[in-house]
Each structure stands twice: as structure tokens, then as C-alpha cells.
Scaffold this active site. Structure first.
Site, PDB file in Angstrom:
ATOM      1  N   GLY A   1       0.832  -1.199   0.000  1.00 30.66           N
ATOM      2  CA  GLY A   1       0.000   0.000   0.000  1.00 30.66           C
ATOM      3  C   GLY A   1       0.862   1.243   0.000  1.00 30.66           C
TER       4      GLY A   1
ATOM      5  N   LYS B   1       7.074   7.211  19.049  1.00 29.41           N
ATOM      6  CA  LYS B   1       6.136   7.473  17.961  1.00 29.41           C
ATOM      7  C   LYS B   1       4.695   7.294  18.419  1.00 29.41           C
ATOM      8  CE  LYS B   1       4.975   6.854  13.185  1.00 29.41           C
ATOM      9  NZ  LYS B   1       4.939   6.009  11.993  1.00 29.41           N
TER      10      LYS B   1
ATOM     11  N   SER C   1      -3.068   8.194   8.882  1.00 30.50           N
ATOM     12  CA  SER C   1      -3.407   6.913   8.253  1.00 30.50           C
ATOM     13  C   SER C   1      -4.795   6.443   8.679  1.00 30.50           C
ATOM     14  CB  SER C   1      -2.357   5.857   8.593  1.00 30.50           C
ATOM     15  OG  SER C   1      -2.261   5.665   9.990  1.00 30.50           O
TER      16      SER C   1
END
Length: 334
Positions: free
Chosen positions: A12, A213, A282
Site C-alpha cells: 500500500g 512514535k 493513516s
């Protein structure tokens, strides 16, 4: 470690970008293949896979072997997964079919990965497994945590059309062994990816990078999905940015309880976030596309590991309930 065959499983946005970079630089003695599906796969087969890098005048386009059936591919020296956490377990058998003795698997994942506690010396929970991340222990049994190279990616990417990927920035990738070793395999994989033009850093403390993160992902991804807001919009709204800060504080507290160390304070991370730009997370991309949302690794595990560590996470619990219901409604209407 000799790397002559590489499969990107899940080509993707991010996986596809890596595939293009590898294929554009690989010599004739290295084969690059991808596992993809649907219209994206059809476009790759018909027209190749295209990547428009940040600030590039024209896209890179490569032709490579593309399939939705990993059984048609031979065993690989290296597998790189571009799947999200909730997509991995259903793909376990397909990934396992690509493995041979010595194959390593680079797993690019946001949030807490299924292998997190393998050879973990930072917490008191080495080898602990969570069924929420690995239903039926399929990944643990069929792939094995000992094959994994962890990867934390700071790279904005989006599939803008089938077969076409756009990068939002010139990002970076951190690679690390769960054991903390700087192993020969880790160095060999880092060299191959660096040669392909990726910004690669190896680390002996990959769990610290995972938590660092996650401090952003656990806040921005669900809040963006709930509000449909871009990163700039979230940070420009005082109430939303304050909520982001509360989630970041909870994530930091849970991570520290499990032995993680953070290089930034919450205040520094918030200030950094103000300069990321008009990025669509996302999770928001998946919501708009009618896809299942990646909730458990990003939000659910903050709550679960908070309970394990006796760290309260009330804001994350509320966000988890809201985004879980959003996902149900989105799947029902889709």
C-alpha cells in the site's frame, strides 16, 4: 546475510513506496516482488507501480512481480510487511509460506507490535503475549518473533490512485532487533535499504522508538478520525490540542512504567507537532476509504498496558470507546 530476493507484503502507501525505491535501485541479481490486492494490484500489473516523492518533478515508475497469492512466489531472503497491525494475523500463513532458513521479516508497524515483549529486558514481562494483537498466537507460531526486525517509520505516504503513491515528506526509518543487538542481519538489511535511498538508522533500543512514535499516533490518529481534521486543524484548536497533550502524558506514563525512555517531553512533542503540516493521518485515510481502523495497537494497547502497569489512562479509555464505535458504524454503513 545475503539478500537476493525481497518481498514487500502489503504494498500500500508505505510498503509500495519502499518497493519502488528498492526496485529502482536493485541490480539484476536481486528480485523485488509485492503482494497487493484489488484495484491497486490491477494497476501495478497493467502500468507498474509509481511513486511521487516529496519535491520530485516526476514520479518513479517500476515494473515488478505483483500478486495477491503469496504461494506463487518462492521463499525469500527478506520479507518487509506493509500491513497494519489488525491485518497481520489473517496474513500469517501467507507470510510464513515465504520463509526459509535465515529469512528475516522487517515489520513496519505503528503502535505496540505483537512481538513487543520478546526478549524484552526493559520490563518485567519478557515473552508476554496479547491475544488482541495476535489472535490464536498465529504470528508467534507461524512466523516467530525471532525472525522479526522491528521498524518505526516517520514517513507520510498515501495511495492517491491505484498504483500511484505520494510521499508527504522525506522521512526516516529506525530498525532494531527485539533483543537490542546490532546483529549482522540488522546491518545487512539496513545497508540494502540505505542503498535504495531510504534514510535508515539502526538502534539498540527499538522499544523506546516505538513508544516515542506512539505518543503521537495514540492521540492524532483517533482524534483525526473522530473529527475528520488534518494535523494542522487539530493543533490549531485549543481544546483538541489540549486533549492531544493529555493522551501523550498517558502514553508516556505507561511507557515509562514498562522501562521505556523518552528523548522528548510532551511539551516538546506538541511543539514539534505544530510544524508537521496539513497531514491526513493513516486512520483518517482508512476511515474515508471505508476500511477497518487500526485501533488496538494504537489506542487499545495503551489502555491494556496501563492496566497491566497500574497506570491510569482515562482519556485514552474514552477515546478508545469513541473510535471503536466509529469503526463499527463505518463498517456497517460501508
Amino acid at each position: 546475510m545475503s539478500i537476493k530476493s525481497i518481498c514487500i507484503y502489503g504494498a500500500g502507501a508505505l510498503g509500495g513506496a519502499i518497493a519502488v525505491k528498492l526496485a529502482s535501485q536493485a541490480g539484476n541479481d536481486v528480485t523485488i516482488s509485492v503482494v497487493a490486492r484489488g484495484a491497486h494490484l490491477d494497476a501495478i500489473r497493467d502500468n507498474g507501480l509509481s511513486l511521487r516523492e516529496a519535491d520530485a518533478e516526476r514520479p518513479l515508475n517500476v515494473r515488478l512481480t505483483a500478486t495477491d497469492d503469496p504461494q506463487t512466489l518462492p521463499p525469500q531472503d527478506l520479507v518487509i510487511t506493509g500491513l497494519k497491525g489488525h491485518q497481520l494475523a489473517p496474513a500469517a500463513e501467507g507470510i510464513a509460506g515465504l520463509l526459509k532458513e535465515g529469512t528475516r521479516v522487517v515489520m513496519i508497524l505503528n503502535g505496540i507490535p505483537w512481538w513487543y515483549f520478546h526478549r524484552d529486558s526493559q520490563s518485567r514481562h519478557a515473552e508476554l503475549q496479547f491475544n488482541e494483537l495476535d489472535p490464536g498466537r498465529r504470528l508467534w507460531r507461524l512466523i516467530g518473533p525471532e525472525r522479526v526486525i522491528g521498524c518505526v517509520a516517520y514517513q507520510g505516504a498515501e495511495v492517491i490512485n491505484p498504483g500511484e503513491i505520494q510521499l508527504a515528506n522525506n522521512g526516516r526509518f529506525l530498525l532494531g532487533e527485539p533483543s537490542g543487538e546490532i546483529s549482522p542481519d540488522l546491518e545487512a538489511i539496513a545497508a540494502v535499504l540505505t542503498d535504495a535511498g531510504l534514510n535508515i538508522t539502526t538502534t539498540a533500543v527499538i522499544r523506546n522508538e516505538i513508544w516515542s512514535k506512539l505518543m503521537g499516533n495514540a492521540a492524532f490518529n483517533p482524534i483525526s478520525a473522530l473529527t475528520r481534521a488534518l494535523m494542522t486543524d487539530i493543533m490549531a484548536d485549543p481544546a483538541l490540542s489540549a486533549t492531544v497533550g493529555k493522551v501523550m502524558n498517558e502514553v508516556r506514563a505507561v511507557g515509562e512504567a514498562l522501562g521505556a525512555r523518552f528523548s522528548m517531553t510532551v511539551e516538546q512533542r506538541l511543539e514539534q507537532s505544530r510544524h508537521i503540516g496539513a497531514v491526513r493521518t493513516s486512520m483518517l485515510q482508512d476511515l474515508i476509504g471505508g476500511k477497518a481502523l487500526e485501533i488496538t495497537p494504537l489506542v487499545g494497547m495503551v489502555v491494556a498496558l496501563g492496566r497491566l502497569s497500574a497506570v491510569p489512562t482515562p482519556v485514552s479509555e474514552t477515546i478508545l470507546a469513541l473510535v471503536t464505535q466509529l469503526d463499527r458504524e463505518n463498517q456497517r454503513s460501508g
